[in-house]
Design a protein around this motif. Structure first.
Motif, PDB file in Angstrom:
ATOM      1  N   LEU A 105      -4.554   6.679   9.713  1.00  7.35           N
ATOM      2  CA  LEU A 105      -4.766   6.169   8.355  1.00  7.35           C
ATOM      3  C   LEU A 105      -5.901   5.165   8.299  1.00  7.35           C
ATOM      4  CD1 LEU A 105      -1.159   5.890   6.915  1.00  7.35           C
ATOM      5  CD2 LEU A 105      -2.894   7.641   6.511  1.00  7.35           C
ATOM      6  N   GLY A 106      -6.195   4.526   9.430  1.00  9.09           N
ATOM      7  CA  GLY A 106      -7.316   3.594   9.490  1.00  9.09           C
ATOM      8  C   GLY A 106      -8.659   4.276   9.266  1.00  9.09           C
ATOM      9  N   ARG A 107      -8.712   5.599   9.410  1.00  9.02           N
ATOM     10  CA  ARG A 107      -9.943   6.338   9.100  1.00  9.02           C
ATOM     11  C   ARG A 107     -10.210   6.355   7.590  1.00  9.02           C
ATOM     12  NH1 ARG A 107      -9.011  12.002  12.242  1.00  9.02           N
ATOM     13  NH2 ARG A 107      -8.464  11.166  14.286  1.00  9.02           N
ATOM     14  N   PHE A 108      -9.148   6.173   6.807  1.00  7.44           N
ATOM     15  CA  PHE A 108      -9.229   6.315   5.357  1.00  7.44           C
ATOM     16  C   PHE A 108      -8.996   4.998   4.613  1.00  7.44           C
ATOM     17  CE2 PHE A 108      -7.721  10.239   7.251  1.00  7.44           C
ATOM     18  CZ  PHE A 108      -8.573  11.187   6.698  1.00  7.44           C
ATOM     19  N   PHE A 109      -8.190   4.100   5.204  1.00  7.29           N
ATOM     20  CA  PHE A 109      -7.765   2.872   4.530  1.00  7.29           C
ATOM     21  C   PHE A 109      -7.786   1.710   5.509  1.00  7.29           C
ATOM     22  CE2 PHE A 109      -5.287   6.472   2.906  1.00  7.29           C
ATOM     23  CZ  PHE A 109      -5.725   6.496   1.589  1.00  7.29           C
ATOM     24  N   VAL A 111      -5.881  -0.799   7.361  1.00 10.36           N
ATOM     25  CA  VAL A 111      -4.468  -0.915   7.723  1.00 10.36           C
ATOM     26  C   VAL A 111      -4.188  -2.069   8.683  1.00 10.36           C
ATOM     27  CG1 VAL A 111      -3.942   1.514   7.266  1.00 10.36           C
ATOM     28  CG2 VAL A 111      -4.641   0.824   9.563  1.00 10.36           C
ATOM     29  N   THR A 112      -5.169  -2.924   8.918  1.00  8.99           N
ATOM     30  CA  THR A 112      -4.936  -4.073   9.778  1.00  8.99           C
ATOM     31  C   THR A 112      -3.842  -4.939   9.164  1.00  8.99           C
ATOM     32  OG1 THR A 112      -7.249  -4.032  10.442  1.00  8.99           O
ATOM     33  CG2 THR A 112      -6.033  -6.070  10.871  1.00  8.99           C
ATOM     34  N   ASN A 113      -2.896  -5.322   9.954  1.00  8.55           N
ATOM     35  CA  ASN A 113      -1.750  -6.132   9.526  1.00  8.55           C
ATOM     36  C   ASN A 113      -0.875  -5.433   8.496  1.00  8.55           C
ATOM     37  OD1 ASN A 113      -2.496  -8.317  11.194  1.00  8.55           O
ATOM     38  ND2 ASN A 113      -3.963  -8.979   9.647  1.00  8.55           N
ATOM     39  N   ALA A 114      -0.976  -4.127   8.392  1.00  5.13           N
ATOM     40  CA  ALA A 114      -0.147  -3.361   7.464  1.00  5.13           C
ATOM     41  C   ALA A 114       1.265  -3.224   8.038  1.00  5.13           C
ATOM     42  CB  ALA A 114      -0.756  -1.979   7.234  1.00  5.13           C
ATOM     43  N   PRO A 115       2.249  -2.991   7.174  1.00  9.98           N
ATOM     44  CA  PRO A 115       3.621  -2.787   7.656  1.00  9.98           C
ATOM     45  C   PRO A 115       3.726  -1.554   8.554  1.00  9.98           C
ATOM     46  CG  PRO A 115       3.551  -2.985   5.246  1.00  9.98           C
ATOM     47  CD  PRO A 115       2.137  -2.919   5.727  1.00  9.98           C
ATOM     48  N   TRP A 116       4.823  -1.456   9.267  1.00  8.69           N
ATOM     49  CA  TRP A 116       5.005  -0.407  10.275  1.00  8.69           C
ATOM     50  C   TRP A 116       4.792   0.996   9.716  1.00  8.69           C
ATOM     51  CZ3 TRP A 116       8.763   3.187   9.421  1.00  8.69           C
ATOM     52  CH2 TRP A 116       9.802   2.851   8.566  1.00  8.69           C
ATOM     53  N   TRP A 117       5.162   1.275   8.478  1.00  8.24           N
ATOM     54  CA  TRP A 117       5.042   2.640   7.945  1.00  8.24           C
ATOM     55  C   TRP A 117       3.594   3.060   7.744  1.00  8.24           C
ATOM     56  CZ3 TRP A 117       7.820  -1.284   5.725  1.00  8.24           C
ATOM     57  CH2 TRP A 117       7.268  -1.907   4.603  1.00  8.24           C
ATOM     58  N   TRP A 118       2.677   2.112   7.630  1.00  4.31           N
ATOM     59  CA  TRP A 118       1.248   2.433   7.523  1.00  4.31           C
ATOM     60  C   TRP A 118       0.629   2.680   8.896  1.00  4.31           C
ATOM     61  CZ3 TRP A 118      -1.760   3.472   3.384  1.00  4.31           C
ATOM     62  CH2 TRP A 118      -1.224   3.183   2.119  1.00  4.31           C
ATOM     63  N   ARG A 119       1.344   2.370   9.963  1.00  5.57           N
ATOM     64  CA  ARG A 119       0.803   2.523  11.312  1.00  5.57           C
ATOM     65  C   ARG A 119       1.402   3.736  12.030  1.00  5.57           C
ATOM     66  NH1 ARG A 119       2.159  -2.881  11.123  1.00  5.57           N
ATOM     67  NH2 ARG A 119       3.627  -2.625  12.818  1.00  5.57           N
TER      68      ARG A 119
END
Length: 138
Positions: A105-109, A111-119
């Motif tokens: 998802l980091g390719r698109f958004f 997500v640094t420090n994002a909650p677990w579901w974003w990782r």
């Protein structure tokens, strides 16, 4: 949701949480029940291979963001009535995804420090989602 009888105080706490989140910038169409429905639909769909776009996937993840924001605002009665449901949906999501520390998802958004579901990334990629991922493979 199981047929747990919510009190008037519980329903008022839901109304207050929804209103507070709308004032905070969340879309007016988002509700507690709607966020549970979206999170549940995503968790179920992942088991057969997620086919929608990365944008639609991220939209579904925001339902979990909304639940996280609303959770401390609702009454103890609401949390008690829905905590097992939320835990079950979270578990279904975990089972159908794998931790990648946000690399996909980091390719698109951001997500640094994002909650677990974003990782986490879907284990099974299909359809438009797989195409979106292939387009970013360099």
């Amino acid at each position: 949701m199981d047929h747990v009888q919510l009190t008037a105080e519980d329903r008022t706490s839901i109304d207050r949480a929804e209103a507070a989140l709308r004032r905070g910038g969340w879309a007016s169409r988002l509700t507690l029940d709607g966020a549970f429905e979206t999170w549940g639909a995503l968790s179920r769909e992942l088991g057969t291979g997620y086919k929608d776009t990365v944008e639609e996937y991220s939209h579904a993840l925001t339902a979990r963001d909304w639940l996280e924001a609303a959770w401390p605002m609702v009454s103890d009665g609401v949390r008690a009535a829905r905590e097992a449901e939320l835990a079950g949906l979270d578990e279904a999501f975990r089972e159908s995804t794998e931790d990648d520390d946000g690399a996909l998802l980091g390719r698109f958004f951001h997500v640094t420090n994002a909650p677990w579901w974003w990782r986490r990334r879907p284990r099974l990629l299909a359809g438009e989602f797989a195409e979106d991922v292939r387009r970013t493979d360099g």
